[in-house]
Design a protein around this motif. Structure first.
Motif, short mmCIF file in Angstrom:
data_model
loop_
_atom_site.label_atom_id
_atom_site.label_comp_id
_atom_site.label_asym_id
_atom_site.label_seq_id
_atom_site.Cartn_x
_atom_site.Cartn_y
_atom_site.Cartn_z
N THR A 171 43.85 -30.11 36.12
CA THR A 171 44.11 -29.73 34.74
C THR A 171 43.85 -30.93 33.83
O THR A 171 44.10 -32.06 34.23
N ILE A 223 52.16 -21.40 28.81
CA ILE A 223 52.69 -22.73 29.10
C ILE A 223 53.39 -23.39 27.91
O ILE A 223 54.25 -24.23 28.11
N THR A 225 58.50 -21.58 32.85
CA THR A 225 58.27 -22.52 33.96
C THR A 225 57.90 -21.74 35.20
O THR A 225 58.28 -20.59 35.37
N THR A 226 57.11 -22.38 36.06
CA THR A 226 56.79 -21.77 37.35
C THR A 226 57.44 -22.59 38.46
O THR A 226 57.17 -22.39 39.62
N GLY A 258 62.38 -26.21 37.25
CA GLY A 258 61.78 -26.51 35.95
C GLY A 258 62.67 -26.05 34.81
O GLY A 258 63.51 -25.17 34.96
N ARG A 259 62.50 -26.69 33.66
CA ARG A 259 63.23 -26.30 32.46
C ARG A 259 62.31 -25.59 31.47
O ARG A 259 62.77 -24.94 30.54
N GLY A 260 61.03 -25.81 31.63
CA GLY A 260 60.08 -25.13 30.74
C GLY A 260 60.10 -25.62 29.31
O GLY A 260 59.71 -24.89 28.39
N LEU A 261 60.54 -26.86 29.13
CA LEU A 261 60.58 -27.38 27.75
C LEU A 261 59.57 -28.50 27.51
O LEU A 261 59.34 -28.89 26.37
N GLU A 314 53.60 -33.56 39.02
CA GLU A 314 54.26 -32.43 39.68
C GLU A 314 53.25 -31.41 40.19
O GLU A 314 53.49 -30.74 41.20
N ALA A 315 52.12 -31.32 39.51
CA ALA A 315 51.08 -30.38 39.95
C ALA A 315 50.42 -30.85 41.25
O ALA A 315 49.83 -30.07 41.97
N ASN A 354 47.21 -28.64 41.28
CA ASN A 354 46.89 -27.27 41.68
C ASN A 354 46.32 -26.39 40.56
O ASN A 354 45.90 -25.26 40.81
N ALA A 409 56.44 -27.20 25.52
CA ALA A 409 56.90 -26.69 24.21
C ALA A 409 57.19 -27.88 23.30
O ALA A 409 56.73 -27.92 22.15
N ASN A 431 54.08 -33.64 34.36
CA ASN A 431 53.51 -32.36 34.78
C ASN A 431 52.32 -32.56 35.70
O ASN A 431 52.17 -31.84 36.69
N ASP A 477 44.73 -34.40 35.70
CA ASP A 477 45.27 -34.51 37.06
C ASP A 477 44.42 -33.71 38.03
O ASP A 477 43.65 -32.85 37.64
N1 LIG Z 1 49.24 -30.39 34.76
C1 LIG Z 1 49.64 -29.15 35.11
N2 LIG Z 1 49.09 -28.55 36.20
C2 LIG Z 1 49.47 -27.30 36.55
N3 LIG Z 1 50.39 -26.57 35.90
C3 LIG Z 1 50.98 -27.11 34.81
C4 LIG Z 1 50.63 -28.42 34.36
N4 LIG Z 1 51.35 -28.67 33.25
C5 LIG Z 1 52.12 -27.59 33.03
N5 LIG Z 1 51.90 -26.64 33.96
C6 LIG Z 1 52.53 -25.31 34.01
O1 LIG Z 1 53.21 -25.10 32.79
C7 LIG Z 1 54.58 -24.80 33.04
C8 LIG Z 1 55.42 -25.32 31.90
O2 LIG Z 1 55.41 -26.74 31.86
P1 LIG Z 1 56.60 -27.49 31.15
O3 LIG Z 1 56.76 -26.93 29.78
O4 LIG Z 1 56.39 -28.97 31.26
O5 LIG Z 1 57.88 -27.05 31.97
P2 LIG Z 1 58.32 -27.46 33.46
O6 LIG Z 1 57.52 -28.67 33.85
O7 LIG Z 1 59.77 -27.72 33.33
O8 LIG Z 1 58.04 -26.25 34.32
C9 LIG Z 1 54.86 -25.42 34.39
O9 LIG Z 1 55.94 -24.79 35.04
C10 LIG Z 1 53.54 -25.20 35.11
O10 LIG Z 1 53.45 -23.87 35.60
#
Ligand SMILES: Nc1ncnc2c1ncn2[C@@H]1O[C@H](COP(=O)(O)OP(=O)(O)O)[C@@H](O)[C@H]1O
Ligand SMILES: [Mg+2]
Length: 396
Positions: A359, A319, A325-326, A330-333, A262-263, A309, A336, A259, A306
């Motif tokens: 973050t 979250i 997910t944003t 993404g799977r949004g898991l 990816e951010a 963003n 969780a 994450n 990290d």
């Molecule tokens: N380190 C991070 N920086 C910014 N946003 C984050 C970070 N970790 C999680 N998020 C936010 O939380 C959401 C859910 O994260 P996650 O459960 O891992 O699902 P996914 O990565 O599949 O979207 C992400 O889509 C993002 O919006």
């Protein structure tokens, strides 16, 4: 009422901010309670319209005027909204503005304001608890059923592949079956995350070298993310051992580090992981880990930071929800599952984030071996903590 009694009332009443305004909406009296609530002294406010106490979007939307107009037309205007203090901080206020008329002539207005921030937080916490509980139960049910189905599918595919080996000359069918197997395994991976979230994942607790887990996870991530992302780690010489399921712990660190990466995306940036043992005191537990009833004790802390963003408050609220997910793909898991894993290990997870400013996720896991009590699942933990003070899983 004689004026001296009114003075006494205004200078004595606390908890309620009482404001008297003239027919033009300028402040005539600013009570002691209003001074405490807003941080402005009566001398600063009397004679002015109270624009400063409204947040800029409300000011721009003309809320102060609308409030007066509603009170003028309907006798009162009642609502809840953010208000600003002199020091720039906000509080959630419940307020009522009353039009004061004498023989039909408007003489002014009275406004009474209370700080409802705590109440709002509690309500939000209860909603969050209920949501987590019901979603956790649902997730466990779905994941369990899917697991059985997937086991049957994957088992049969693998049997067919074995039998085909000899007769399938160009390996085409074998290739298709391998594709089916890959898809099935990906689905199984998702189901595993769901089960982890619900605290129902298979766990084998053993002493685990947390630094080795972090190193392994970082090696995987390093290989898969952009070279512009620097991955750093800060770990003690004598790495703490914790009683844990090594697979789940790896999943946890992997999810957080991925994450983080990816951010940052295609930009330059840093993801750093720090491991250390700390005594965590009640104040910190209460503030940052309010959703988790954790005792004061030494913890192994895993911090993943990290420079990506970051997140706004709305995102932070969701979250840890499964499937939130944003991201486009993404799977949004990830989070969780992270939450479920942390809970299953008797720990807590906290997050600090601001948009544009990166973050930090902090995970606490008990530093020494836990007693016999089996750790709480997410649903149990949230129910448990809802009985206590407040519940905030996420604190900005
Ligand atoms: N380190 C991070 N920086 C910014 N946003 C984050 C970070 N970790 C999680 N998020 C936010 O939380 C959401 C859910 O994260 P996650 O459960 O891992 O699902 P996914 O990565 O599949 O979207 C992400 O889509 C993002 O919006
Ligand atoms: Mg993720």
């Amino acid at each position: 009422m004689p004026d001296d009694l009114l003075d006494l009332f205004l200078s004595t009443t606390q908890d309620y901010g009482i404001i008297l305004l003239d027919p033009d909406g300028r402040i005539r009296r600013w009570s002691r309670g209003a001074e405490q609530l807003f941080g402005y002294q009566a001398s600063e406010m009397e004679g002015t319209p109270a624009y400063e106490i409204f947040v800029p979007p409300d000011r721009q939307a003309g809320v102060p005027e609308v409030e007066l107009q509603t009170a003028r037309e309907h006798g009162r205007a009642e609502d809840e909204r953010w208000h600003l203090r002199k020091d720039g901080t906000r509080f959630w206020a419940s307020g009522v503005m009353i039009a004061l008329r004498e023989n039909g002539t408007l003489r002014g207005y009275a406004k009474v304001v209370r700080d409802f921030t705590e109440r709002r937080r509690m309500e939000e916490a209860v909603r969050q608890t209920q949501r987590l509980e019901s979603v956790g139960i649902l997730a466990a049910g779905v994941a369990h059923d899917f697991n059985n189905v997937l086991t049957a599918i994957l088992g049969n595919v693998s049997l067919v592949r074995r039998r085909l080996k000899a007769s399938d000359g160009d390996g085409q069918i074998d290739g298709m079956l391998a594709g089916a197997e890959r898809a099935g395994n990906r689905a199984a991976e998702l189901v595993k995350q769901l089960l982890n979230y619900a605290g129902k994942g298979r766990r084998e607790m053993r002493p685990v070298d947390i630094c080795q887990v972090v190193k392994d996870a970082l090696a995987i991530v390093q290989a898969s993310v952009s070279k512009k992302i620097t991955i750093l780690r800060d770990m003690p010489e004598n790495c703490p051992t914790i009683e844990a399921d090594v697979g789940q712990l790896q999943q946890l660190v992997l999810n957080l580090v991925l994450n983080g990466a990816e951010a940052i995306g295609d930009n330059e940036g840093e993801v750093s992981v720090r491991v250390r043992i700390r005594d965590v005191h009640q104040a910190e537990l209460a503030e940052l880990y309010a959703g988790f009833p954790l005792p004061t004790r030494p913890y192994t802390e895993i911090e993943v930071r990290d420079t990506g963003n970051g997140m706004d408050e709305d995102t932070l609220q969701h979250i840890f929800d499964p499937f939130f997910t944003t991201k486009f793909l993404g799977r949004g898991l990830g989070l969780a599952a992270a939450l479920g894993i942390v809970r299953a290990h008797g720990g807590g997870i906290a997050v600090k984030s601001t948009p544009g400013n990166g973050t930090t996720f902090t995970v606490l896991v008990p530093a020494e071996q836990e007693s016999e009590d089996s750790p709480l699942t997410v649903a149990e933990a949230v129910t448990e903590s809802a009985r206590g003070e407040g519940l905030v899983l996420v604190v900005d």
